[in-house]
Write an enzyme that holds these catalytic residues in place. Structure first.
Site, PDB file in Angstrom:
ATOM      1  N   PHE A   1       1.824   9.091   7.039  1.00 43.76           N
ATOM      2  CA  PHE A   1       0.529   8.386   6.475  1.00 43.76           C
ATOM      3  C   PHE A   1       0.955   7.098   5.722  1.00 43.76           C
ATOM      4  CE2 PHE A   1      -2.921   7.586   3.897  1.00 43.76           C
ATOM      5  CZ  PHE A   1      -4.049   7.678   4.395  1.00 43.76           C
TER       6      PHE A   1
ATOM      7  N   LYS B   1      -1.492   4.093  -5.797  1.00 42.91           N
ATOM      8  CA  LYS B   1      -1.477   5.229  -6.605  1.00 42.91           C
ATOM      9  C   LYS B   1      -1.080   5.099  -8.039  1.00 42.91           C
ATOM     10  CE  LYS B   1      -2.370   8.023  -2.930  1.00 42.91           C
ATOM     11  NZ  LYS B   1      -3.549   8.638  -2.808  1.00 42.91           N
TER      12      LYS B   1
ATOM     13  N   THR C   1      -8.736 -13.726  -1.024  1.00 39.23           N
ATOM     14  CA  THR C   1      -9.546 -14.274  -2.383  1.00 39.23           C
ATOM     15  C   THR C   1      -8.829 -13.837  -3.557  1.00 39.23           C
ATOM     16  OG1 THR C   1     -11.647 -14.234  -0.929  1.00 39.23           O
ATOM     17  CG2 THR C   1     -11.421 -14.286  -3.635  1.00 39.23           C
TER      18      THR C   1
ATOM     19  N   ASP D   1       7.560   3.143   2.250  1.00 39.24           N
ATOM     20  CA  ASP D   1       6.262   3.378   1.380  1.00 39.24           C
ATOM     21  C   ASP D   1       6.466   4.189   0.304  1.00 39.24           C
ATOM     22  OD1 ASP D   1       3.664   4.122   1.063  1.00 39.24           O
ATOM     23  OD2 ASP D   1       3.241   4.335   3.079  1.00 39.24           O
TER      24      ASP D   1
END
Length: 511
Positions: free
Chosen positions: A233, A370, A395, A339
């Site tokens: 994931f 997280k 931005t 990750d």
């Protein structure tokens, strides 16, 4: 601006005291009524409580959701999709390890929402950071960091995010979320690969590359990929979703890139009883990963992997597997992205989970979010900076307010030595779960996470029933994959909290 800051400094002490007092006194009357009991529990267990005035134990007043929560959910559902709702929280009454709802229920939170609350609800140190003039300025003048960075942005990064950078990675690109962090890392990998193929950062784009990019064709839109693993994931945004392999519900109806999927080791437990089988399984996965790297029709620019596959079922692999993976990426000159969106910031008993691996050379990029309450990716190689401005740009490019909050989290982690505490508490909790697994072998299968802090999980044939019953005995707990119960307590979770959790789990197993 100067007058505003002077006024904010004058107002801050009283305002901060007011917030801290409210957060501690609001839940179920007054937290102070629990202070002596909580301290007693701590002293009996021989440990000093990080939140001595948090509730001494969970309190259940109604079914969950209760009448007030049900009414609030019904109102919210008219303007917002509530079908994934876990519980309706009242954060003004949540404190430390405990999450409260609108009906007077106070639960021991060992899920930390989605592994995303680091140092407790309404942590006083974070409240002080949140009410500082520095924070106020960052919020109301939110800078477009790529064009108009604030004057102290380097200081915020160096004293916060970069102060805990993984070894060998001394630069950061900040983002908005974990999915965003991974997608930014993918972009960096693709630009790095094409830059190398082109001959270096000094070599400009050809007319063909420029024109073909505008019609989504090669060579301007190159035929490259990112390799990920089965059950991985990495997010729900468009690019990250193509590397997510955990559940169909995430991917259905969304066009996807034709990117390779390697097998992730399916280890057998207990690990010490299946050492040979697990080593063979890991080698099989490494061999298939290398084959895909060499043969996939869209060559990978990078491999991305989670230290522990969290959403996909809390799947582990040994340090040998990850060391082998690192060597394969070096051999084939592709990037190694780790990750750490869910595993980072101390939960595994190391600040970064990949520190458990003993790598000879660091990952090329490490993504985070997280518990950091902000997001981005670390890197060390200057070649991972695009050769021209505006190629890695949006931005906001992160958020100074969230970076300031992460700095306060880091300071709290260091002040209380929470990484070491989490490692010790995790060992204690794992041993307790191991004892329960012997008593209730049908309830706890494939217990895993030994030596990984509180990043612990097991499989249960009645997982969803256990999660529901846990709320009834005052515990908020989560699941992952098809059958896993996963623990994700905060870094302030201690042994006396572990005892409460173990007692309530046993009550559920007996029912």
């Amino acid at each position: 601006m100067a007058s505003f800051l002077r006024a904010a400094r004058r107002a801050r002490p009283a305002y901060a005291r007011s917030i801290v007092h409210t957060s501690r006194s609001a839940p179920i009357g007054s937290y102070r009524q629990y202070a002596s009991a909580a301290s007693a529990v701590a002293s009996e267990g021989g440990e000093q409580s990080f939140f001595p005035d948090e509730p001494a134990s969970p309190m259940i007043q109604t079914a969950i959701p209760g009448p007030k929560s049900t009414q609030a959910i019904e109102r919210l559902s008219k303007v917002f999709d509530t079908r994934s709702l876990n519980m309706m929280a009242d954060y003004s009454k949540s404190y430390g390890n405990y999450i409260a709802d609108l009906d007077g229920n106070v639960l021991l939170d060992v899920y930390a929402q989605i592994a995303s609350i680091p140092v407790g609800y309404n942590n006083p140190s974070l409240l002080l950071a949140a009410t500082s003039p520095e924070m106020a300025s960052a919020i109301i003048n939110r800078p477009a960091l790529g064009n108009f960075p604030q004057h102290d942005w380097a200081d915020i990064l160096e004293t916060g995010i970069l102060s805990v950078a993984p070894t060998g990675l001394d630069q950061v690109f900040t983002g908005q979320s974990g999915s965003d962090a991974n997608e930014l890392a993918y972009k960096a990998a693709f630009m790095w690969k094409r830059q190398k193929q082109r001959g270096g950062h000094h070599v400009d784009f050809t007319h063909e590359e420029i024109s073909s990019s505008m019609v989504n064709s090669s060579p301007g839109a190159p035929q490259l990929s990112i390799l990920s693993f089965a059950s991985a994931f990495h997010g729900r945004l468009f690019g990250s979703l193509s590397t997510t392999r955990s559940k169909p519900i995430h991917k259905l109806d969304i066009p996807a890139f034709d990117w390779p999927r390697a097998p992730f080791p399916a280890l057998k437990y207990p690990l010490d009883q299946f050492a040979a089988e697990n080593a063979a399984e890991e080698q099989r996965c490494l061999d298939e990963t290398e084959r895909l790297i060499k043969e996939w029709h869209l060559p990978p620019a990078a491999v991305i992997v989670e230290p522990i596959q969290s959403e996909g079922g809390d799947n582990h692999a040994s340090p040998n597997f990850f060391r082998g993976l690192r060597e394969i990426t070096k051999k084939h000159d592709i990037l190694f992205i780790v990750d750490e969106v869910q595993t980072g910031v101390g939960a595994t008993g190391k600040f970064w989970a990949h520190e458990h691996w003993g790598l000879q050379t660091p990952p090329d990029m490490v993504t985070f979010s997280k518990k950091a309450q902000t997001a981005g990716y670390y890197y060390g190689n200057n070649e991972l900076r695009p050769n021209k401005p505006y190629r890695q740009f949006n931005t906001w490019m992160g958020d100074p307010a969230r970076a300031i909050l992460f700095r306060a989290i880091i300071q709290e982690v260091e002040r209380l030595d929470l990484v070491q505490s989490t490692a010790a508490t995790g060992n204690y909790l794992y041993d307790g779960l191991a004892r329960l697994s012997q008593q209730y072998p049908n309830e706890i299968n494939n217990l895993r996470g030994q030596g990984q802090g509180t990043f612990i999980a097991w499989d249960s044939p009645r997982r969803d029933e256990i999660l529901k019953k846990a709320k009834g005995v005052g515990v908020n707990i989560g699941g992952s994959g098809e059958t896993a119960v996963r623990l994700r307590p905060m870094l302030i979770f201690q042994k006396h909290h572990a005892d409460m959790l173990l007692e309530r789990l046993e009550k559920i197993f007996k029912s």
